[in-house]
Design a protein around this motif. Structure first.
Motif, PDB file in Angstrom:
ATOM      1  N   GLN A   1      41.772  22.297  94.098  1.00 47.27           N
ATOM      2  CA  GLN A   1      41.740  21.645  92.619  1.00 47.27           C
ATOM      3  C   GLN A   1      40.922  21.141  91.653  1.00 47.27           C
ATOM      4  N   GLU A   2      40.429  20.470  92.874  1.00 41.47           N
ATOM      5  CA  GLU A   2      38.909  20.059  92.346  1.00 41.47           C
ATOM      6  C   GLU A   2      38.018  20.972  92.242  1.00 41.47           C
ATOM      7  N   VAL A   3      38.224  21.811  92.607  1.00 40.53           N
ATOM      8  CA  VAL A   3      37.182  23.328  91.932  1.00 40.53           C
ATOM      9  C   VAL A   3      38.023  23.810  90.750  1.00 40.53           C
ATOM     10  N   ARG A   4      38.793  23.936  90.734  1.00 33.89           N
ATOM     11  CA  ARG A   4      39.620  23.897  89.247  1.00 33.89           C
ATOM     12  C   ARG A   4      38.599  22.715  88.359  1.00 33.89           C
ATOM     13  N   THR A   5      39.091  22.150  88.176  1.00 32.79           N
ATOM     14  CA  THR A   5      38.922  21.238  87.343  1.00 32.79           C
ATOM     15  C   THR A   5      37.583  21.265  87.267  1.00 32.79           C
ATOM     16  N   ALA A   6      36.692  21.719  87.962  1.00 27.48           N
ATOM     17  CA  ALA A   6      35.086  21.412  87.777  1.00 27.48           C
ATOM     18  C   ALA A   6      34.907  23.024  86.834  1.00 27.48           C
ATOM     19  N   ILE A   7      35.993  23.452  86.774  1.00 23.72           N
ATOM     20  CA  ILE A   7      35.339  25.075  86.525  1.00 23.72           C
ATOM     21  C   ILE A   7      36.089  25.044  84.699  1.00 23.72           C
ATOM     22  N   PHE A   8      37.460  24.064  84.766  1.00 27.16           N
ATOM     23  CA  PHE A   8      37.266  24.017  83.412  1.00 27.16           C
ATOM     24  C   PHE A   8      36.495  23.532  82.556  1.00 27.16           C
ATOM     25  N   ALA A   9      36.104  21.998  82.885  1.00 30.03           N
ATOM     26  CA  ALA A   9      35.356  21.183  82.569  1.00 30.03           C
ATOM     27  C   ALA A   9      33.264  22.101  82.092  1.00 30.03           C
ATOM     28  N   LEU A  10      33.354  23.021  83.130  1.00 25.10           N
ATOM     29  CA  LEU A  10      32.449  23.765  83.125  1.00 25.10           C
ATOM     30  C   LEU A  10      32.335  24.968  81.660  1.00 25.10           C
ATOM     31  N   GLN A  11      33.877  24.716  81.807  1.00 25.10           N
ATOM     32  CA  GLN A  11      34.059  26.411  80.205  1.00 25.10           C
ATOM     33  C   GLN A  11      34.445  24.836  79.235  1.00 25.10           C
TER      34      GLN A  11
ATOM     35  N   ASP B   1      19.422  24.818  62.442  1.00 23.45           N
ATOM     36  CA  ASP B   1      20.709  25.593  62.998  1.00 23.45           C
ATOM     37  C   ASP B   1      21.143  26.417  63.647  1.00 23.45           C
ATOM     38  N   SER B   2      21.361  28.076  63.113  1.00 20.65           N
ATOM     39  CA  SER B   2      20.587  28.558  63.821  1.00 20.65           C
ATOM     40  C   SER B   2      20.787  29.389  65.594  1.00 20.65           C
ATOM     41  N   GLN B   3      19.400  28.539  65.445  1.00 22.62           N
ATOM     42  CA  GLN B   3      18.285  28.144  66.588  1.00 22.62           C
ATOM     43  C   GLN B   3      19.502  27.213  68.010  1.00 22.62           C
ATOM     44  N   GLN B   4      20.065  26.035  67.301  1.00 26.24           N
ATOM     45  CA  GLN B   4      20.490  25.280  67.935  1.00 26.24           C
ATOM     46  C   GLN B   4      21.708  25.971  68.337  1.00 26.24           C
ATOM     47  N   ASP B   5      22.567  26.999  67.310  1.00 22.50           N
ATOM     48  CA  ASP B   5      23.772  28.570  68.258  1.00 22.50           C
ATOM     49  C   ASP B   5      23.608  28.979  69.225  1.00 22.50           C
ATOM     50  N   ARG B   6      22.357  28.894  69.176  1.00 19.68           N
ATOM     51  CA  ARG B   6      21.700  30.645  69.813  1.00 19.68           C
ATOM     52  C   ARG B   6      21.730  29.891  71.923  1.00 19.68           C
ATOM     53  N   GLU B   7      21.118  28.503  71.337  1.00 20.68           N
ATOM     54  CA  GLU B   7      21.067  27.832  72.495  1.00 20.68           C
ATOM     55  C   GLU B   7      22.826  27.071  73.243  1.00 20.68           C
ATOM     56  N   ARG B   8      23.823  26.590  72.109  1.00 19.83           N
ATOM     57  CA  ARG B   8      24.415  25.612  72.694  1.00 19.83           C
ATOM     58  C   ARG B   8      25.360  28.001  73.300  1.00 19.83           C
ATOM     59  N   LEU B   9      24.682  29.334  72.753  1.00 22.80           N
ATOM     60  CA  LEU B   9      25.675  30.347  72.960  1.00 22.80           C
ATOM     61  C   LEU B   9      24.905  30.409  74.412  1.00 22.80           C
ATOM     62  N   ALA B  10      23.457  30.293  75.285  1.00 25.23           N
ATOM     63  CA  ALA B  10      22.702  30.543  75.961  1.00 25.23           C
ATOM     64  C   ALA B  10      23.626  30.084  77.258  1.00 25.23           C
ATOM     65  N   VAL B  11      23.772  28.419  76.843  1.00 25.04           N
ATOM     66  CA  VAL B  11      24.396  27.389  77.886  1.00 25.04           C
ATOM     67  C   VAL B  11      25.859  28.017  78.738  1.00 25.04           C
ATOM     68  N   TYR B  12      26.453  28.035  77.092  1.00 23.44           N
ATOM     69  CA  TYR B  12      27.927  28.914  77.150  1.00 23.44           C
ATOM     70  C   TYR B  12      28.570  29.502  78.174  1.00 23.44           C
ATOM     71  N   GLU B  13      27.459  30.989  78.112  1.00 19.16           N
ATOM     72  CA  GLU B  13      27.351  32.030  79.509  1.00 19.16           C
ATOM     73  C   GLU B  13      27.073  31.411  79.994  1.00 19.16           C
ATOM     74  N   ASP B  14      25.710  31.289  80.457  1.00 20.45           N
ATOM     75  CA  ASP B  14      25.513  30.665  81.732  1.00 20.45           C
ATOM     76  C   ASP B  14      26.781  29.925  81.890  1.00 20.45           C
ATOM     77  N   ARG B  15      27.368  29.337  82.000  1.00 24.71           N
ATOM     78  CA  ARG B  15      28.860  27.724  82.207  1.00 24.71           C
ATOM     79  C   ARG B  15      29.793  29.135  82.803  1.00 24.71           C
ATOM     80  N   ASP B  16      29.794  29.895  81.669  1.00 30.95           N
ATOM     81  CA  ASP B  16      30.746  30.663  82.100  1.00 30.95           C
ATOM     82  C   ASP B  16      30.695  31.454  83.299  1.00 30.95           C
ATOM     83  N   ARG B  17      29.524  32.056  83.709  1.00 25.88           N
ATOM     84  CA  ARG B  17      29.172  32.784  84.403  1.00 25.88           C
ATOM     85  C   ARG B  17      29.826  32.071  85.673  1.00 25.88           C
ATOM     86  N   ILE B  18      28.875  30.826  85.944  1.00 27.96           N
ATOM     87  CA  ILE B  18      29.082  29.948  86.822  1.00 27.96           C
ATOM     88  C   ILE B  18      30.383  29.397  87.118  1.00 27.96           C
ATOM     89  N   ALA B  19      30.778  29.573  85.944  1.00 29.84           N
ATOM     90  CA  ALA B  19      32.463  29.148  86.333  1.00 29.84           C
ATOM     91  C   ALA B  19      33.745  30.357  87.254  1.00 29.84           C
TER      92      ALA B  19
END
Length: 527
Positions: free
Chosen positions: A406-416, A342-360
């Motif tokens: 507007q479409e890009v902003r929607t994509a940004i929100f989806a990434l978050q 469970d901790s490993q999955q949390d770390r992997e999800r956190l890495a995905v969130y951080e990557d998405r946040d950077r792209i956004a």
């Protein structure tokens, strides 16, 4: 004094020829197998043949209660065994006397012997009897029972043969027990390692619990392996089941709050049950299907994940102390593996969130700002160009850029948004609905938001708007020629009376059955 050749062994009362070769052969055969069950059956077969008895039985005693828990029989058919019924208790009659006897016990007339009590009605008639205890490391492991010698009564020679054989049987059983215990521990250790490796490869929570239940069931030779987890009502519910049969009858079964078993489990204590069907602590409707059972808490670091239950079928052999110890150790290891996974999955999800946040952030800081600057330049140029054809083209370009922003902003929100979880915001739920529709439509509907929709739109308006959106998307899918759908949620709209409102607009390029263009769906509600 008796003359004896130099170096000859003294006479210890061992049987003389021609029985001595048979005894030596029997001793060698008894110690030739390290499998405990086959060794026990071989012992009673050998003892029966060596003493010319018609019937033989080897009763294995339960160390905790002294009762017979297993019986290995020679000379009886299955029908005769079934007619006898349950095992003797091992406390009464000659069987009970054997536990404290220093050596073999004989009886020439069993029905008339005052020590012979508790013989069940379905037992075959027996007159002559010979029995001896089997001791393993000074502990009575079980007893050998022989009856009905073919040539009459059992003799002192028979008793001597059985004494030697029982002593050798104790050694063979001790070796077999050590071997079986080592093999059993090895299997449980390998099973725990396999579970840990499987869980740390990234299995989802349900698959992880199924893996634990399945491996524990196989290792414990249980009828089922189930995982229970606490419920909001304070009870425990079976969420995963591994069984030879359909697990549907087990999954969903709950232990009601206040059950004595539940109190022990929630307190982190293991529960061991002799017979699930008759134990008053068991209250589940499926208890009648099972007999011996272990219920082991899955906890690590003070955190209770759930309970691992391993019930055996009714009438199956009970769990031994070694079984309980190894299963409890497995449960502790499995709980730790579940927490680590469970901790490993949390770390992997956190890495995905951080990557998405950077792209956004990159999209917002670079792409959107450049598009907005280009839109401003084109708008300024359009104003200077006037109302001619060039001005119209520039106006169209400005509108397209605005739509793109507007479409890009929607994509940004989806990434978050969390990638594998249901969104909790209204904007995220709208995107989830349109994303789900895309799998059916074959294309992604265009979505635009205006205003602070997450802050302004709340229940029950949120639920009604989502229901209207689902209906509009379903209607669009049924129309012919649909290749594009535009969805707009405007939280800055106003009603005719001046109140603020949210407006949902769904438009598509499809056609009605009569060939007319589809009408735009509009839904409004006050904020």
């Amino acid at each position: 004094m008796t003359d004896r050749p130099a170096g000859a062994l003294p006479d210890r009362g061992l049987p003389r020829s021609p029985l001595l070769p048979r005894l030596l052969e029997a001793v060698l055969s008894v110690g030739s197998d390290l499998q405990l069950r086959s060794t026990l059956q071989q012992i009673i077969d050998t003892a029966t043949a060596l003493t010319d008895a018609r019937y033989g039985a080897l009763g294995v005693l339960d160390p905790g209660r002294g009762t017979i828990r297993e019986l290995y029989v020679c000379g009886m058919t299955e029908d005769e065994q079934a007619a006898i019924g349950d095992f003797p208790d091992g406390h009464t009659g000659l069987l009970g006397a054997l536990v404290d006897a220093p050596g073999p016990l004989r009886s020439d007339d069993l029905p008339a012997d005052p020590r012979a009590t508790g013989i069940p009605p379905g037992h075959p008639p027996m007159r002559s009897f010979l029995g001896a205890p089997i001791r393993v490391h000074h502990e009575v492991f079980g007893n050998i029972y022989l009856a009905e010698k073919h040539t009459g009564h059992f003799t002192e020679t028979d008793a001597g043969l059985l004494k030697v054989l029982s002593a050798q049987a104790g050694i063979a059983i001790g070796n077999a027990r050590l071997y079986e215990s080592a093999r059993q521990r090895e299997r449980w250790i390998e099973g725990a390692a396999a579970v840990t490796n499987t869980l740390l490869t990234g299995a989802n929570p349900t698959d992880a619990l199924t893996t634990v239940a399945e491996r524990a069931r196989l290792l414990s030779d249980a009828s089922a392996g189930v995982i229970l987890q606490p419920t909001e009502a304070g009870g425990m519910e079976i969420v995963v089941a591994s069984t030879h049969e359909d697990p549907a009858g087990l999954v969903g079964t709950a232990i009601a709050p206040g059950s004595p078993v539940l109190e022990q489990l929630l307190g982190g204590e293991a529960v061991f049950i002799e017979d699930s069907a008759t134990d008053p602590r068991m209250t589940t409707p499926v208890r009648s299907r099972f007999g011996p059972s272990m219920m082991l808490p899955l906890q690590s670091g003070g955190r209770l994940i759930g309970t691992l239950a391993l019930p055996r079928r009714r009438g199956a052999r009970p769990y031994t102390g070694v079984d309980r110890l190894l299963a409890a150790q497995f449960a502790s290891q499995a709980a730790l593996a579940l927490v680590l996974a469970d901790s490993q999955q949390d770390r992997e999800r956190l890495a995905v969130y951080e990557d998405r946040d950077r792209i956004a952030r990159d999209l917002h800081d670079l792409v959107v700002q450049r598009l907005f600057a280009t839109e401003m330049m084109l708008e300024s140029t359009r104003r200077r160009a006037g109302a001619g054809e060039t001005g119209e083209l520039l106006g169209t370009a400005v509108d397209e850029l605005d739509s793109t922003i507007q479409e890009v902003r929607t994509a940004i929100f989806a990434l978050q948004q969390p990638p594998a979880e249901a969104p909790t915001t209204f904007r995220g739920q709208v995107l989830r609905e349109t994303g789900g529709a895309a799998a059916v439509l074959g294309f992604q509907p265009s979505v635009r938001f205006a205003g602070a929709v997450d802050a302004l739109v709340a229940e029950p308006v949120c639920g009604r708007l989502l229901a209207a959106l689902r209906g509009a998307l379903a209607a669009a899918h049924r129309r012919a020629g649909v290749s594009a759908i535009e969805v707009e949620v405007d939280a800055t709209a106003t009603l005719p009376d001046g109140r603020g409102a949210v407006r949902l607009t769904v438009a598509d390029d499809g056609h009605e059955p009569d060939g007319s263009r589809a009408e735009t769906v509009t839904w409004e509600a006050p904020l």
